[in-house]
Design a protein around this motif. Structure first.
Motif, mmCIF file in Angstrom:
data_model
loop_
_atom_site.group_PDB
_atom_site.id
_atom_site.type_symbol
_atom_site.label_atom_id
_atom_site.label_comp_id
_atom_site.label_asym_id
_atom_site.label_seq_id
_atom_site.Cartn_x
_atom_site.Cartn_y
_atom_site.Cartn_z
ATOM 1 N N LEU A 53 34.023 27.619 -8.296
ATOM 2 C CA LEU A 53 33.154 26.580 -7.768
ATOM 3 C C LEU A 53 32.600 26.938 -6.404
ATOM 4 C CD1 LEU A 53 35.059 23.341 -8.824
ATOM 5 C CD2 LEU A 53 32.989 24.309 -9.816
ATOM 6 N N LYS A 54 33.394 27.638 -5.583
ATOM 7 C CA LYS A 54 32.956 27.910 -4.220
ATOM 8 C C LYS A 54 33.197 29.369 -3.856
ATOM 9 C CE LYS A 54 33.276 23.313 -2.178
ATOM 10 N NZ LYS A 54 33.718 22.538 -0.997
ATOM 11 N N PHE A 55 32.360 29.854 -2.923
ATOM 12 C CA PHE A 55 32.486 31.203 -2.407
ATOM 13 C C PHE A 55 32.446 31.167 -0.884
ATOM 14 C CE2 PHE A 55 31.208 32.660 -6.632
ATOM 15 C CZ PHE A 55 31.951 33.819 -6.756
ATOM 16 N N PRO A 56 33.063 32.155 -0.237
ATOM 17 C CA PRO A 56 32.924 32.261 1.221
ATOM 18 C C PRO A 56 31.532 32.755 1.591
ATOM 19 C CG PRO A 56 34.139 34.134 0.367
ATOM 20 C CD PRO A 56 33.931 33.189 -0.791
ATOM 21 N N ILE A 57 31.160 32.579 2.841
ATOM 22 C CA ILE A 57 29.860 33.009 3.350
ATOM 23 C C ILE A 57 30.028 34.279 4.174
ATOM 24 C CG2 ILE A 57 27.876 32.345 4.782
ATOM 25 C CD1 ILE A 57 28.207 30.808 2.166
ATOM 26 N N PRO A 58 29.150 35.280 4.007
ATOM 27 C CA PRO A 58 29.252 36.487 4.834
ATOM 28 C C PRO A 58 29.201 36.150 6.316
ATOM 29 C CG PRO A 58 27.697 36.800 3.038
ATOM 30 C CD PRO A 58 28.047 35.349 3.042
ATOM 31 N N SER A 59 29.999 36.867 7.103
ATOM 32 C CA SER A 59 30.024 36.634 8.541
ATOM 33 C C SER A 59 28.749 37.144 9.177
ATOM 34 C CB SER A 59 31.232 37.334 9.160
ATOM 35 O OG SER A 59 31.116 38.744 8.987
ATOM 36 N N ASP A 60 28.533 36.772 10.446
ATOM 37 C CA ASP A 60 27.308 37.180 11.146
ATOM 38 C C ASP A 60 27.514 38.430 11.994
ATOM 39 O OD1 ASP A 60 28.921 36.114 13.053
ATOM 40 O OD2 ASP A 60 27.493 34.618 13.791
ATOM 41 N N ASP A 61 28.611 39.146 11.778
ATOM 42 C CA ASP A 61 28.801 40.423 12.453
ATOM 43 C C ASP A 61 28.991 41.508 11.404
ATOM 44 O OD1 ASP A 61 31.420 40.239 11.534
ATOM 45 O OD2 ASP A 61 32.119 39.308 13.391
ATOM 46 N N ASP A 62 29.341 42.698 11.833
ATOM 47 C CA ASP A 62 29.437 43.834 10.921
ATOM 48 C C ASP A 62 30.865 44.074 10.438
ATOM 49 O OD1 ASP A 62 28.512 45.857 9.401
ATOM 50 O OD2 ASP A 62 28.239 47.302 11.027
ATOM 51 N N SER A 63 31.699 43.037 10.528
ATOM 52 C CA SER A 63 33.079 43.172 10.072
ATOM 53 C C SER A 63 33.211 42.605 8.669
ATOM 54 C CB SER A 63 34.021 42.422 11.014
ATOM 55 O OG SER A 63 33.819 41.023 10.901
ATOM 56 N N ASN A 64 34.424 42.680 8.140
ATOM 57 C CA ASN A 64 34.685 42.126 6.824
ATOM 58 C C ASN A 64 35.330 40.751 6.905
ATOM 59 O OD1 ASN A 64 33.658 44.317 5.446
ATOM 60 N ND2 ASN A 64 35.581 45.439 5.527
ATOM 61 N N SER A 65 35.266 40.129 8.066
ATOM 62 C CA SER A 65 35.826 38.788 8.227
ATOM 63 C C SER A 65 34.791 37.753 7.854
ATOM 64 C CB SER A 65 36.279 38.571 9.672
ATOM 65 O OG SER A 65 35.176 38.661 10.549
ATOM 66 N N ASN A 66 35.263 36.563 7.555
ATOM 67 C CA ASN A 66 34.382 35.483 7.138
ATOM 68 C C ASN A 66 34.736 34.199 7.852
ATOM 69 O OD1 ASN A 66 34.532 37.276 4.446
ATOM 70 N ND2 ASN A 66 32.570 36.236 4.546
ATOM 71 N N SER A 67 33.784 33.279 7.823
ATOM 72 C CA SER A 67 34.084 31.944 8.294
ATOM 73 C C SER A 67 35.023 31.273 7.299
ATOM 74 C CB SER A 67 32.795 31.120 8.420
ATOM 75 O OG SER A 67 32.235 30.931 7.143
ATOM 76 N N LEU A 149 21.913 29.048 8.157
ATOM 77 C CA LEU A 149 22.827 30.101 7.733
ATOM 78 C C LEU A 149 22.148 31.043 6.749
ATOM 79 C CD1 LEU A 149 26.308 28.357 7.295
ATOM 80 C CD2 LEU A 149 25.609 30.005 9.032
ATOM 81 N N TYR A 150 21.258 30.483 5.904
ATOM 82 C CA TYR A 150 20.518 31.336 4.977
ATOM 83 C C TYR A 150 19.651 32.325 5.743
ATOM 84 C CZ TYR A 150 21.157 30.263 0.069
ATOM 85 O OH TYR A 150 21.645 30.208 -1.193
ATOM 86 N N ARG A 151 18.950 31.819 6.739
ATOM 87 C CA ARG A 151 18.036 32.692 7.489
ATOM 88 C C ARG A 151 18.810 33.785 8.204
ATOM 89 N NH1 ARG A 151 15.632 27.677 8.778
ATOM 90 N NH2 ARG A 151 16.722 27.652 10.773
ATOM 91 N N ASN A 152 20.010 33.465 8.685
ATOM 92 C CA ASN A 152 20.749 34.409 9.512
ATOM 93 C C ASN A 152 21.683 35.316 8.719
ATOM 94 O OD1 ASN A 152 19.573 33.280 11.808
ATOM 95 N ND2 ASN A 152 21.211 31.777 12.063
ATOM 96 N N CYS A 189 31.365 40.472 -3.042
ATOM 97 C CA CYS A 189 32.457 39.504 -3.144
ATOM 98 C C CYS A 189 32.847 39.393 -4.610
ATOM 99 C CB CYS A 189 32.031 38.143 -2.595
ATOM 100 S SG CYS A 189 33.372 36.918 -2.531
ATOM 101 N N ARG A 190 34.048 39.845 -4.928
ATOM 102 C CA ARG A 190 34.549 39.781 -6.292
ATOM 103 C C ARG A 190 35.256 38.455 -6.538
ATOM 104 N NH1 ARG A 190 36.269 45.790 -4.915
ATOM 105 N NH2 ARG A 190 36.644 44.620 -3.007
ATOM 106 N N CYS A 191 35.214 37.986 -7.752
ATOM 107 C CA CYS A 191 35.825 36.708 -8.096
ATOM 108 C C CYS A 191 37.281 36.696 -7.648
ATOM 109 C CB CYS A 191 35.728 36.481 -9.604
ATOM 110 S SG CYS A 191 36.377 34.908 -10.163
ATOM 111 N N GLY A 192 37.634 35.703 -6.842
ATOM 112 C CA GLY A 192 38.987 35.599 -6.316
ATOM 113 C C GLY A 192 39.137 36.123 -4.909
ATOM 114 N N ASP A 193 38.131 36.881 -4.396
ATOM 115 C CA ASP A 193 38.198 37.371 -3.020
ATOM 116 C C ASP A 193 38.104 36.213 -2.037
ATOM 117 O OD1 ASP A 193 38.335 39.890 -4.034
ATOM 118 O OD2 ASP A 193 36.322 40.519 -3.391
ATOM 119 N N GLU A 194 38.826 36.313 -0.932
ATOM 120 C CA GLU A 194 38.772 35.290 0.106
ATOM 121 C C GLU A 194 37.689 35.591 1.128
ATOM 122 O OE1 GLU A 194 42.594 34.878 1.845
ATOM 123 O OE2 GLU A 194 43.527 34.068 0.022
ATOM 124 N N ARG A 195 37.154 36.799 1.085
ATOM 125 C CA ARG A 195 36.104 37.177 2.033
ATOM 126 C C ARG A 195 35.184 38.210 1.395
ATOM 127 N NH1 ARG A 195 40.829 38.938 4.247
ATOM 128 N NH2 ARG A 195 40.650 37.355 5.868
#
Length: 391
Positions: A53-67, A149-152, A189-195
Motif C-alpha cells: 500500500l505504501k512506499f518510502p520517498i527518496p531522500s533529497d541527498d545522495d545517500s541511501n537514507s530516507n524520510s 516533494l515531487y518537484r524536488n 526500491c524493491r518490495c519490502g525495502d524500508e528505503r
C-alpha cells in the motif's frame, strides 16, 4: 428457453469474479455491465499487482537514507476511446487518463499532465462496454505526496515485476520501483525495502526511465542507455546520442525509441494568441524552455547504438510527464502519423484544460499548436458528443 439474466447473479459470485480481473480496465468494463455488477465492486477498488500500500520517498541527498514518511503508490491508465468504426472519419476520438487522486477518488486527468484534472462535471460514468477502448500507457504516482516533494525528489516512476524463490512457496513475484533520484542518479526500491537505494553510476544525470519487454531501462542526458539489474548493476545498452537537451524513452510497435528534444530559453514574457489546445491566450514565461525540434532514434540492440528514424510512418508519439507512448494514426482518425505530441513548458494556457500542447511533424520539421493540426485539436478536450454515458 429464455436467456439467463446475468444481472441477477449472486453478489458473492460477482465479487469472486471481480477478484480475478487483473487490470483496472477489465474492472471498469465489469462495472459497466449493469447497476448490480457496478455495486459489487467498490468504486475506488484498484488492482496494484503485487505493490504494497505504501512506499518510502527518496531522500533529497545522495545517500541511501530516507524520510520516515511513506506514501500510497497509485496507478493511472491512459485510454483512447474511439468512435464507431463506420464514423471514424467524421467523429474524433478522446484521449483520457483515469486514476485516483490523493484521496483515492477516481478522476479523469489530462493525459500529458501528472496533476491537472479534467473538469468532467457530468453526474454519470462512461459506458466502456459501448465503445472500443485502447489501453495506451500506465503512469505511477505517489497519490498523497505533496507537489513540492515531487518537484524536488521524483522525476518519473516505473514499476516492473521480478521473481524470487521461497521454500514452500516456490517462485514468488514481487514488484520493484525505479526512479531518477534528485542527484540525477537512479534509485531503486524493491518490495519490502524500508528505503530506496541510490545506484552508483555515471556522472551524467539521467533523463528518463522505462520498462521495455519486462526490463527496466534508463537513458542519461547524453543518450547513453543502460539496463538496470536487481543487483544494482548497469548493463550498457546503447552508446550516446549527443545533440538535444532532453531524452525520452518510448516503446513503439515492439521497438524501443529514443526521442531527443531540443530546447531554447524564452527571452521575454507575454501572451500569444494561437489558441493551442483550448480557447484563449497563452502566457509565455521568461526563463522557461521552449522546444524547437525533435530527433527520433530506434534501438539497435545488436550494434548497441541508436539509429536515427526519419519517418514514423503510421505512428504518433505522445510525451507525457508520467508516461510516454505511441498510437496508430488511424486510431486517432488521421491518415498519416509521423509526428510527436507534447506539452511545451514555455506556454501556459489561461484556460484550465490548456497545457500548451503542440505537435512536431517529422517530415516538415515544423512545430504547430494543436488547433492547427486537423482532428488533433479535439483529442484532449472537450469530451466528444457521441460519447455514450451511463446515468
Amino acid at each position: 428457453m429464455a436467456p439467463p439474466d446475468w444481472s441477477q447473479l449472486h453478489r458473492d459470485i460477482l465479487q469472486h469474479i471481480s477478484k480475478t480481473l487483473n487490470s483496472e480496465f477489465y474492472q471498469i468494463r465489469f462495472r459497466s455491465v449493469c447497476s448490480s455488477w457496478r455495486s459489487s465492486i467498490p468504486k475506488n477498488h484498484h488492482h496494484h499487482f503485487n505493490l504494497p500500500l505504501k512506499f518510502p520517498i527518496p531522500s533529497d541527498d545522495d545517500s541511501n537514507s530516507n524520510s520516515n514518511s511513506n506514501f500510497h503508490l497509485s496507478k493511472r491508465n491512459v485510454f483512447l476511446i474511439t468512435p464507431p468504426p463506420n464514423q471514424k472519419q467524421t467523429l474524433h476520438p478522446w484521449l483520457i487518463k483515469i486514476g485516483p487522486d490523493s484521496k483515492q477518488q477516481t478522476h479523469l486527468w489530462h493525459p500529458l499532465s501528472r496533476d491537472k484534472k479534467l473538469p468532467f462535471h457530468f453526474h454519470d460514468v462512461i459506458d466502456f462496454n459501448q465503445h472500443r477502448v485502447i489501453h495506451l500507457g500506465t503512469e505511477f504516482v505517489f497519490g498523497d505526496l505533496p507537489s513540492s516533494l515531487y518537484r524536488n525528489n521524483i522525476e518519473k516512476i516505473v514499476v516492473f515485476d521480478a521473481d524470487t524463490w521461497h521454500i514452500g512457496k516456490g517462485k514468488v513475484s514481487y514488484s520493484v520501483l525505479l526512479t531518477i533520484h534528485v542527484s540525477g542518479k537512479l534509485a531503486i526500491c524493491r518490495c519490502g525495502d524500508e528505503r530506496w537505494t541510490v545506484i552508483p553510476g555515471m556522472a551524467t544525470p539521467y533523463d528518463d526511465v522505462c520498462v521495455f519487454n519486462g526490463r527496466p531501462f534508463a537513458v542519461d542526458s547524453n543518450g547513453q542507455t543502460v539496463a538496470v539489474g536487481l543487483d544494482l548493476s548497469l548493463e550498457f545498452v546503447a552508446e550516446p546520442v549527443f545533440g538535444g537537451n532532453k531524452k525520452f524513452l518510448v516503446e513503439s510497435n515492439g521497438e524501443l525509441l529514443l526521442v531527443d528534444k531540443y530546447m531554447i530559453s524564452v527571452q521575454h514574457e507575454g501572451f500569444l494568441d494561437d489558441h493551442g489546445d483550448g480557447v484563449g491566450n497563452y502566457e509565455i514565461g521568461f526563463g522557461r524552455k521552449r522546444a524547437v525540434k525533435f530527433d527520433v532514434f530506434r534501438l539497435d540492440s545488436m550494434r548497441k547504438k541508436w539509429v536515427e528514424v526519419r519517418n514514423l510512418k503510421d505512428r504518433v508519439l505522445v510525451l507525457g510527464e508520467g508516461c510516454a507512448f505511441s498510437v496508430l494514426a488511424l486510431d486517432l482518425g488521421m491518415k498519416n502519423g509521423n509526428c510527436v505530441i507534447y506539452k511545451d513548458e514555455a506556454f501556459r494556457h489561461v484556460h484550465v484544460t490548456g497545457l500548451g500542447v503542440r505537435v512536431f511533424c517529422l517530415d516538415k520539421h515544423r512545430i504547430s499548436p494543436l488547433v492547427d493540426v486537423p482532428h488533433y485539436n479535439k483529442l484532449f478536450w472537450p469530451p466528444p458528443e457521441w460519447l455514450k454515458l451511463r446515468w
